[in-house]
Design a protein around this motif. Structure first.
Motif, PDB file in Angstrom:
ATOM      1  N   ILE A  13      35.534  84.213 -21.704  1.00  0.00           N
ATOM      2  CA  ILE A  13      34.344  85.054 -21.838  1.00  0.00           C
ATOM      3  C   ILE A  13      33.326  84.655 -20.784  1.00  0.00           C
ATOM      4  CG2 ILE A  13      32.474  85.765 -23.383  1.00  0.00           C
ATOM      5  CD1 ILE A  13      34.309  84.746 -25.727  1.00  0.00           C
ATOM      6  N   ASP A  14      32.763  85.634 -20.088  1.00  0.00           N
ATOM      7  CA  ASP A  14      31.596  85.391 -19.237  1.00  0.00           C
ATOM      8  C   ASP A  14      30.369  85.664 -20.090  1.00  0.00           C
ATOM      9  OD1 ASP A  14      29.446  85.488 -17.439  1.00  0.00           O
ATOM     10  OD2 ASP A  14      30.750  86.124 -15.799  1.00  0.00           O
ATOM     11  N   PRO A  15      29.598  84.636 -20.442  1.00  0.00           N
ATOM     12  CA  PRO A  15      28.485  84.826 -21.372  1.00  0.00           C
ATOM     13  C   PRO A  15      27.279  85.529 -20.775  1.00  0.00           C
ATOM     14  CG  PRO A  15      28.502  82.573 -20.576  1.00  0.00           C
ATOM     15  CD  PRO A  15      29.740  83.229 -20.013  1.00  0.00           C
ATOM     16  N   GLU A  16      27.300  85.754 -19.470  1.00  0.00           N
ATOM     17  CA  GLU A  16      26.127  86.327 -18.806  1.00  0.00           C
ATOM     18  C   GLU A  16      26.423  87.642 -18.092  1.00  0.00           C
ATOM     19  OE1 GLU A  16      24.678  83.275 -16.246  1.00  0.00           O
ATOM     20  OE2 GLU A  16      23.970  82.004 -17.898  1.00  0.00           O
ATOM     21  N   GLN A  17      27.649  88.079 -18.081  1.00  0.00           N
ATOM     22  CA  GLN A  17      28.013  89.304 -17.357  1.00  0.00           C
ATOM     23  C   GLN A  17      27.794  90.515 -18.257  1.00  0.00           C
ATOM     24  OE1 GLN A  17      32.224  90.624 -16.422  1.00  0.00           O
ATOM     25  NE2 GLN A  17      31.615  89.910 -14.396  1.00  0.00           N
ATOM     26  N   SER A  18      26.742  91.248 -17.996  1.00  0.00           N
ATOM     27  CA  SER A  18      26.405  92.420 -18.802  1.00  0.00           C
ATOM     28  C   SER A  18      27.091  93.665 -18.261  1.00  0.00           C
ATOM     29  CB  SER A  18      24.886  92.639 -18.813  1.00  0.00           C
ATOM     30  OG  SER A  18      24.226  91.542 -19.392  1.00  0.00           O
ATOM     31  N   TYR A  19      27.325  94.620 -19.137  1.00  0.00           N
ATOM     32  CA  TYR A  19      27.829  95.919 -18.716  1.00  0.00           C
ATOM     33  C   TYR A  19      27.472  96.955 -19.772  1.00  0.00           C
ATOM     34  CZ  TYR A  19      31.768  95.828 -22.049  1.00  0.00           C
ATOM     35  OH  TYR A  19      32.540  95.825 -23.175  1.00  0.00           O
ATOM     36  N   THR A  20      27.489  98.210 -19.373  1.00  0.00           N
ATOM     37  CA  THR A  20      27.267  99.312 -20.300  1.00  0.00           C
ATOM     38  C   THR A  20      28.609  99.966 -20.596  1.00  0.00           C
ATOM     39  OG1 THR A  20      25.029  99.709 -19.473  1.00  0.00           O
ATOM     40  CG2 THR A  20      26.084 101.505 -20.686  1.00  0.00           C
ATOM     41  N   LEU A  21      28.966 100.042 -21.864  1.00  0.00           N
ATOM     42  CA  LEU A  21      30.261 100.585 -22.251  1.00  0.00           C
ATOM     43  C   LEU A  21      30.299 102.094 -22.020  1.00  0.00           C
ATOM     44  CD1 LEU A  21      33.031  99.984 -23.611  1.00  0.00           C
ATOM     45  CD2 LEU A  21      31.955 100.653 -25.771  1.00  0.00           C
ATOM     46  N   GLU A  22      31.298 102.532 -21.289  1.00  0.00           N
ATOM     47  CA  GLU A  22      31.525 103.958 -21.044  1.00  0.00           C
ATOM     48  C   GLU A  22      32.836 104.372 -21.712  1.00  0.00           C
ATOM     49  OE1 GLU A  22      29.218 105.604 -19.690  1.00  0.00           O
ATOM     50  OE2 GLU A  22      28.030 104.045 -18.694  1.00  0.00           O
ATOM     51  N   ALA A  23      32.953 105.646 -22.007  1.00  0.00           N
ATOM     52  CA  ALA A  23      34.151 106.136 -22.688  1.00  0.00           C
ATOM     53  C   ALA A  23      35.415 105.803 -21.913  1.00  0.00           C
ATOM     54  CB  ALA A  23      34.048 107.644 -22.922  1.00  0.00           C
ATOM     55  N   GLU A  24      35.336 105.904 -20.573  1.00  0.00           N
ATOM     56  CA  GLU A  24      36.531 105.654 -19.772  1.00  0.00           C
ATOM     57  C   GLU A  24      36.952 104.179 -19.774  1.00  0.00           C
ATOM     58  OE1 GLU A  24      33.066 106.384 -16.798  1.00  0.00           O
ATOM     59  OE2 GLU A  24      33.772 107.190 -18.716  1.00  0.00           O
ATOM     60  N   ASP A  25      36.073 103.295 -20.250  1.00  0.00           N
ATOM     61  CA  ASP A  25      36.432 101.885 -20.370  1.00  0.00           C
ATOM     62  C   ASP A  25      37.390 101.637 -21.533  1.00  0.00           C
ATOM     63  OD1 ASP A  25      34.654 101.247 -18.296  1.00  0.00           O
ATOM     64  OD2 ASP A  25      32.986 100.957 -19.696  1.00  0.00           O
ATOM     65  N   LEU A  26      37.427 102.540 -22.484  1.00  0.00           N
ATOM     66  CA  LEU A  26      38.169 102.324 -23.717  1.00  0.00           C
ATOM     67  C   LEU A  26      39.655 102.593 -23.536  1.00  0.00           C
ATOM     68  CD1 LEU A  26      35.663 104.020 -26.194  1.00  0.00           C
ATOM     69  CD2 LEU A  26      36.030 101.558 -25.868  1.00  0.00           C
ATOM     70  N   GLU A  27      40.467 101.744 -24.131  1.00  0.00           N
ATOM     71  CA  GLU A  27      41.918 101.905 -24.082  1.00  0.00           C
ATOM     72  C   GLU A  27      42.437 102.759 -25.233  1.00  0.00           C
ATOM     73  OE1 GLU A  27      44.086 100.667 -21.731  1.00  0.00           O
ATOM     74  OE2 GLU A  27      42.311 100.063 -20.600  1.00  0.00           O
ATOM     75  N   TYR A  28      41.572 103.153 -26.147  1.00  0.00           N
ATOM     76  CA  TYR A  28      42.001 103.921 -27.314  1.00  0.00           C
ATOM     77  C   TYR A  28      42.642 105.247 -26.906  1.00  0.00           C
ATOM     78  CZ  TYR A  28      38.296 100.955 -29.356  1.00  0.00           C
ATOM     79  OH  TYR A  28      37.479  99.918 -29.720  1.00  0.00           O
ATOM     80  N   ARG A  29      43.512 105.752 -27.753  1.00  0.00           N
ATOM     81  CA  ARG A  29      44.098 107.074 -27.513  1.00  0.00           C
ATOM     82  C   ARG A  29      43.005 108.137 -27.511  1.00  0.00           C
ATOM     83  NH1 ARG A  29      49.100 108.633 -31.103  1.00  0.00           N
ATOM     84  NH2 ARG A  29      50.177 107.503 -29.445  1.00  0.00           N
ATOM     85  N   ASN A  30      42.086 108.035 -28.465  1.00  0.00           N
ATOM     86  CA  ASN A  30      40.948 108.951 -28.549  1.00  0.00           C
ATOM     87  C   ASN A  30      39.687 108.154 -28.248  1.00  0.00           C
ATOM     88  OD1 ASN A  30      42.376 111.422 -29.665  1.00  0.00           O
ATOM     89  ND2 ASN A  30      42.970 109.861 -31.170  1.00  0.00           N
ATOM     90  N   LYS A  31      39.077 108.458 -27.120  1.00  0.00           N
ATOM     91  CA  LYS A  31      38.027 107.595 -26.579  1.00  0.00           C
ATOM     92  C   LYS A  31      36.664 107.915 -27.199  1.00  0.00           C
ATOM     93  CE  LYS A  31      40.706 107.015 -22.352  1.00  0.00           C
ATOM     94  NZ  LYS A  31      41.280 105.732 -22.781  1.00  0.00           N
ATOM     95  N   ILE A  32      36.581 107.604 -28.483  1.00  0.00           N
ATOM     96  CA  ILE A  32      35.331 107.797 -29.212  1.00  0.00           C
ATOM     97  C   ILE A  32      34.972 106.480 -29.895  1.00  0.00           C
ATOM     98  CG2 ILE A  32      35.511 110.285 -29.555  1.00  0.00           C
ATOM     99  CD1 ILE A  32      36.780 109.794 -32.249  1.00  0.00           C
ATOM    100  N   SER A  33      33.686 106.148 -29.854  1.00  0.00           N
ATOM    101  CA  SER A  33      33.208 104.900 -30.446  1.00  0.00           C
ATOM    102  C   SER A  33      31.684 104.944 -30.501  1.00  0.00           C
ATOM    103  CB  SER A  33      33.654 103.698 -29.604  1.00  0.00           C
ATOM    104  OG  SER A  33      33.000 102.521 -30.036  1.00  0.00           O
ATOM    105  N   PRO A  34      31.081 104.413 -31.552  1.00  0.00           N
ATOM    106  CA  PRO A  34      29.612 104.381 -31.612  1.00  0.00           C
ATOM    107  C   PRO A  34      29.004 103.402 -30.614  1.00  0.00           C
ATOM    108  CG  PRO A  34      30.529 103.174 -33.460  1.00  0.00           C
ATOM    109  CD  PRO A  34      31.682 103.860 -32.781  1.00  0.00           C
TER     110      PRO A  34
END
Length: 453
Positions: free
Chosen positions: A396-417
């Motif tokens: 884990i990088d404890p300081e590397q921030s990012y904003t989660l985008e739908a295309e980042d998700l590996e799920y079959r259906n790219k939906i997440s709160p």
């Protein structure tokens, strides 16, 4: 000695504490921990956290879908999301696949459905349902290698689908507990009062209510606490070991603690979404955040964090329960599927919220995501960074921030709160029994190194 892989110079979370050291991997196991180790492959973890990989004790995969849920989450996408998110193994729920995993035949169907499709290791829940307590299904699941059992006290399943899961009545819960007690295994329980919540939901819809916050109001705290107390009473009577799933309120945890004081072998978990969202956000977020028990208010969230820090809650889980987008895209929240897609963010969001923002110790963090749940479910080969254990590791990088985008998700259906949320930590790499299944450099592996356990 030169080892196959050495993770060097990271801050390694050991059972004795977090120290800067090296971890050597040989033939899928942790072979050594110490300074100056040499490897054929060396991974520089300077400035990073080296943690045992997460064991998520509550994940739904929907393969086989039986022709009804074939487009929900499959093993390939679900375990890819785990790999990217630092979840190295999980306990798979006996629903929402068709048929539900309730006997020897359906257990074998599950194993066949996932053959050659796993990127992380999978342990199995067997189901307790009204229709398998008189047929020997409990015993067949035990003999077939199920790690634990699961039942619903809340209404669940589609009665029009042959072989779908069903919630227990009081008798089948009692009789199922009697049988499970003989196996020595744990029964995990979804505890909500079906009669009251169902009727409150019917009344609310008849009154024209449709918001997600109004759905939450039909599942008040007492409808979660009462069945927890009832389950504890039956466990005390039968000697069954029990675990309360996804506790959403501190009162539920307090009921578990009272059960422990009475000598009942009972523990509980909570979910990442209860620690992250509150009710007042839900109408804006929408139905992607619908679940049951529901996401409660700030007071409840604060209480859960306190119990988690004190060790009264043994683990946090994703309760990853995805579906197709059309089942979430409803104008009326009461009509939407109740389940949250979250397994890919089990580790990074929890690390950010617990360690970065609230000062949780690294030792407590590792205990929550790995050590405590593996101990509870009797999984001796995983859960900590110790010589001889499976080399299940997340960097884990404890300081590397990012904003989660739908295309980042590996799920079959790219939906997440969690889409659109800034996350203040990142997964650098994930190893399952020494195999790199994800790294920021290489992405998710194409290899299927996971196994049913």
């Amino acid at each position: 000695m030169t080892y196959e892989v050495v993770i060097k110079n990271g801050k390694v979370i050991l059972p004795s504490g977090a120290v800067e050291t090296d971890v050597a991997i040989q033939e899928g196991k942790i072979a050594a921990v110490g300074h100056g180790l040499s490897g054929a492959k060396e991974v520089d973890a300077t400035g990073k956290i080296v943690s045992p990989g997460m064991f998520d004790a509550h994940v739904h995969i929907t393969e086989n879908g039986g022709g009804y849920r074939d487009e929900w989450e499959g093993y390939v996408t679900g375990t890819s999301a785990c790999a990217k998110g630092g979840v190295t193994s999980f306990l798979e729920m006996p629903l929402n696949q068709v048929p539900a995993t309730v006997d020897a035949a359906s257990l074998e169907d599950k194993y066949q459905s996932g053959q050659g499709k796993l990127k992380v290791d999978v342990y199995t829940f067997g189901g307790l349902v009204p229709y398998n307590v008189e047929t020997g299904g409990i015993q067949e699941l035990d003999e077939g290698g199920a790690t634990a059992y699961k039942c619903f006290m809340a209404t669940c399943g589609d009665r029009s689908i042959d072989g779908d899961f069903q919630n227990v009545d009081d008798y089948s819960l009692y009789e199922g507990m009697r049988q499970i007690a003989k196996t020595g295994k744990v029964l995990s329980i979804h505890a909500e009062n079906a009669a009251i919540t169902d009727r409150l939901g019917e009344i609310a819809q008849a009154e024209g209510k449709s918001k997600l916050s109004e759905y939450v109001a039909t599942r008040p705290v007492f409808t979660e606490v009462e069945p927890i107390q009832r389950a504890i009473l039956l466990a005390k009577e039968t000697g069954c070991r029990i675990h309360i799933c996804h506790v959403a309120c501190p009162e539920g945890v307090e009921a578990v603690l009272e059960g422990q004081r009475q000598g009942v072998d009972v523990t509980c978990e909570t979910c990442l979404h209860y620690l992250y969202f509150t009710t007042d956000e839900l109408d804006e977020i929408g139905n992607v955040a619908k679940c049951s028990p529901p996401i409660r208010d700030q007071r409840a969230q604060d209480g859960l964090w306190e119990h988690l820090k004190e060790g009264n809650i043994i683990t946090q889980v994703s309760d990853h329960s995805p579906c197709t987008p059309d089942l979430k895209d409803k104008e009326n929240a009461f009509d939407a599927w109740g389940g949250i897609s979250g397994v890919q963010n089990d580790v990074d969001i929890f690390f950010d919220e617990a360690v970065n923002k609230r000062g949780m110790s690294l030792e407590r963090f590792a205990d929550i995501i790995a050590t405590a749940p593996t101990k509870r479910f009797g999984i001796e080969e995983k859960g900590s960074i110790e010589v001889g254990k499976d080399a299940d590791i997340v960097i884990i990088d404890p300081e590397q921030s990012y904003t989660l985008e739908a295309e980042d998700l590996e799920y079959r259906n790219k939906i997440s709160p969690y889409i659109g949320r800034e996350i203040g930590a990142s997964i650098v790499a994930t190893y399952v029994r020494g195999n790199e299944v994800y790294s920021q450099e290489n992405g998710v592996t194409d290899e299927f190194v996971g196994e049913f356990k």
